[in-house]
Design an enzyme around this catalytic site. Sequence first.
Site, PDB file in Angstrom:
ATOM      1  N   ILE A 149      -3.278  -3.357  11.930  1.00 30.29           N
ATOM      2  CA  ILE A 149      -4.677  -3.436  11.530  1.00 30.29           C
ATOM      3  C   ILE A 149      -5.098  -4.890  11.383  1.00 30.29           C
ATOM      4  O   ILE A 149      -6.197  -5.288  11.800  1.00 30.29           O
ATOM      5  CB  ILE A 149      -4.908  -2.659  10.226  1.00 30.29           C
ATOM      6  CG1 ILE A 149      -4.710  -1.157  10.465  1.00 30.29           C
ATOM      7  CG2 ILE A 149      -6.315  -2.927   9.671  1.00 30.29           C
ATOM      8  CD1 ILE A 149      -4.732  -0.311   9.194  1.00 30.29           C
TER       9      ILE A 149
ATOM     10  N   ASP B 257       0.374 -14.553   7.453  1.00 35.56           N
ATOM     11  CA  ASP B 257       1.406 -13.519   7.444  1.00 35.56           C
ATOM     12  C   ASP B 257       2.703 -14.139   6.958  1.00 35.56           C
ATOM     13  O   ASP B 257       2.953 -15.339   7.201  1.00 35.56           O
ATOM     14  CB  ASP B 257       1.597 -12.928   8.844  1.00 35.56           C
ATOM     15  CG  ASP B 257       2.200 -11.531   8.805  1.00 35.56           C
ATOM     16  OD1 ASP B 257       1.472 -10.555   9.042  1.00 35.56           O
ATOM     17  OD2 ASP B 257       3.412 -11.415   8.530  1.00 35.56           O
TER      18      ASP B 257
ATOM     19  N   ASP C 239       3.407 -16.019   2.006  1.00 38.80           N
ATOM     20  CA  ASP C 239       3.961 -14.913   1.229  1.00 38.80           C
ATOM     21  C   ASP C 239       3.016 -14.690   0.055  1.00 38.80           C
ATOM     22  O   ASP C 239       2.986 -15.489  -0.888  1.00 38.80           O
ATOM     23  CB  ASP C 239       5.362 -15.270   0.741  1.00 38.80           C
ATOM     24  CG  ASP C 239       5.997 -14.180  -0.099  1.00 38.80           C
ATOM     25  OD1 ASP C 239       5.306 -13.177  -0.425  1.00 38.80           O
ATOM     26  OD2 ASP C 239       7.180 -14.317  -0.453  1.00 38.80           O
TER      27      ASP C 239
ATOM     28  N   ASN D  17      -5.543  -7.695   3.560  1.00 36.38           N
ATOM     29  CA  ASN D  17      -5.038  -6.589   4.372  1.00 36.38           C
ATOM     30  C   ASN D  17      -3.537  -6.358   4.205  1.00 36.38           C
ATOM     31  O   ASN D  17      -3.058  -5.256   4.453  1.00 36.38           O
ATOM     32  CB  ASN D  17      -5.356  -6.873   5.844  1.00 36.38           C
ATOM     33  CG  ASN D  17      -4.621  -5.965   6.788  1.00 36.38           C
ATOM     34  OD1 ASN D  17      -4.943  -4.790   6.925  1.00 36.38           O
ATOM     35  ND2 ASN D  17      -3.590  -6.505   7.452  1.00 36.38           N
TER      36      ASN D  17
ATOM     37  N   SER E 203      -6.450   2.187   0.706  1.00 34.41           N
ATOM     38  CA  SER E 203      -5.875   3.340   1.392  1.00 34.41           C
ATOM     39  C   SER E 203      -6.533   4.593   0.842  1.00 34.41           C
ATOM     40  O   SER E 203      -6.925   4.631  -0.338  1.00 34.41           O
ATOM     41  CB  SER E 203      -4.371   3.411   1.161  1.00 34.41           C
ATOM     42  OG  SER E 203      -3.834   4.648   1.605  1.00 34.41           O
TER      43      SER E 203
ATOM     44  N   TYR F 299       2.588   3.175  -4.368  1.00 34.24           N
ATOM     45  CA  TYR F 299       1.653   2.579  -3.411  1.00 34.24           C
ATOM     46  C   TYR F 299       0.228   3.025  -3.732  1.00 34.24           C
ATOM     47  O   TYR F 299      -0.698   2.208  -3.783  1.00 34.24           O
ATOM     48  CB  TYR F 299       2.052   3.012  -2.007  1.00 34.24           C
ATOM     49  CG  TYR F 299       1.145   2.547  -0.892  1.00 34.24           C
ATOM     50  CD1 TYR F 299       1.230   1.255  -0.385  1.00 34.24           C
ATOM     51  CD2 TYR F 299       0.221   3.428  -0.322  1.00 34.24           C
ATOM     52  CE1 TYR F 299       0.414   0.845   0.652  1.00 34.24           C
ATOM     53  CE2 TYR F 299      -0.608   3.019   0.724  1.00 34.24           C
ATOM     54  CZ  TYR F 299      -0.499   1.723   1.206  1.00 34.24           C
ATOM     55  OH  TYR F 299      -1.314   1.317   2.243  1.00 34.24           O
TER      56      TYR F 299
ATOM     57  N   LYS G 243      -2.962   0.696  -4.785  1.00 34.55           N
ATOM     58  CA  LYS G 243      -4.217   0.684  -4.032  1.00 34.55           C
ATOM     59  C   LYS G 243      -5.379   1.173  -4.896  1.00 34.55           C
ATOM     60  O   LYS G 243      -6.515   0.710  -4.753  1.00 34.55           O
ATOM     61  CB  LYS G 243      -4.081   1.531  -2.773  1.00 34.55           C
ATOM     62  CG  LYS G 243      -3.104   0.951  -1.737  1.00 34.55           C
ATOM     63  CD  LYS G 243      -3.516  -0.428  -1.267  1.00 34.55           C
ATOM     64  CE  LYS G 243      -2.673  -0.906  -0.087  1.00 34.55           C
ATOM     65  NZ  LYS G 243      -3.096  -2.239   0.394  1.00 34.55           N
TER      66      LYS G 243
END
Length: 261
Positions: free
Chosen positions: A18, A37, A63, A90, A148, A161, A165
């Site tokens: 994504i 990244d 990081d 993201n 999410s 998770y 989120k």
Amino acid sequence: MKAFDNQVVVVTGGGGGIGGATCRRFGAAGAKVAVLDRDLAAAQKVADSVTGAGGQAAAFQCDITDRASVDAALLATEQQLGPIDVLVNNAGWDVFKPFTKTTPDEWAKLIAINLTGALHMHHAVLPRMAARSKEAGWAGARVVNIASDAARVGSSGEAVYAACKGGLVALSKTLAREHARHGITVNVVCPGPTDTALFADYKEGAGNPEKLEEAFRRSIPLGRIGQPDDLPGAILFFASRDAGYVTGQVLSVSGGLTMNG
């Protein structure tokens, strides 16, 4: 003139599915894209794809769980590309197990990447954006957080998770209130099942990947698993000047899997 001409856009997790699709779409729309990244090689590959298509991009190792790494990446971004106009949070990671099978070490990693990492990015970028609000001709800044649908409706095997989120959604709404006076909008895009490396791991964890994917496909009204290229349209809308009067909102991009009236 393109929609994002001369705007500096930072995308975390930019080397992934994504994230990479989002970087390429911003590049095509005229932005100067900072591809952040932890995997610098993956970030560089995406940056090269943007520049190869005629856009502007640079790769930076970052990081997000390490504030010093975040600060260094943002300083390098500003030095090379200019002040930040758009932040897309993201980056993410998941482990797919029933909650009682998970361990505290896994919780710590999930929280560090999915929640603390976003806290670092907001804490570092928002003061920069707010300081610019006093400049003549200030047109505002945009933050788009990728959460999410697990945050909205839950998801078996993704308890921690989903909690992270969900926290990101709540954080976004609060920051949207705190920074509205600076002309900074903060909105959230919630992907549903999307064909990324993370989804591949999820299927493998289920033990029968083909059966699970077919079950998802049958449950999605539009009849297919999402692709990374299905997400940038929503992300770029929230980042655009057209969304200048939209803040604190959550948009599901799930093929209709999780509808909410």
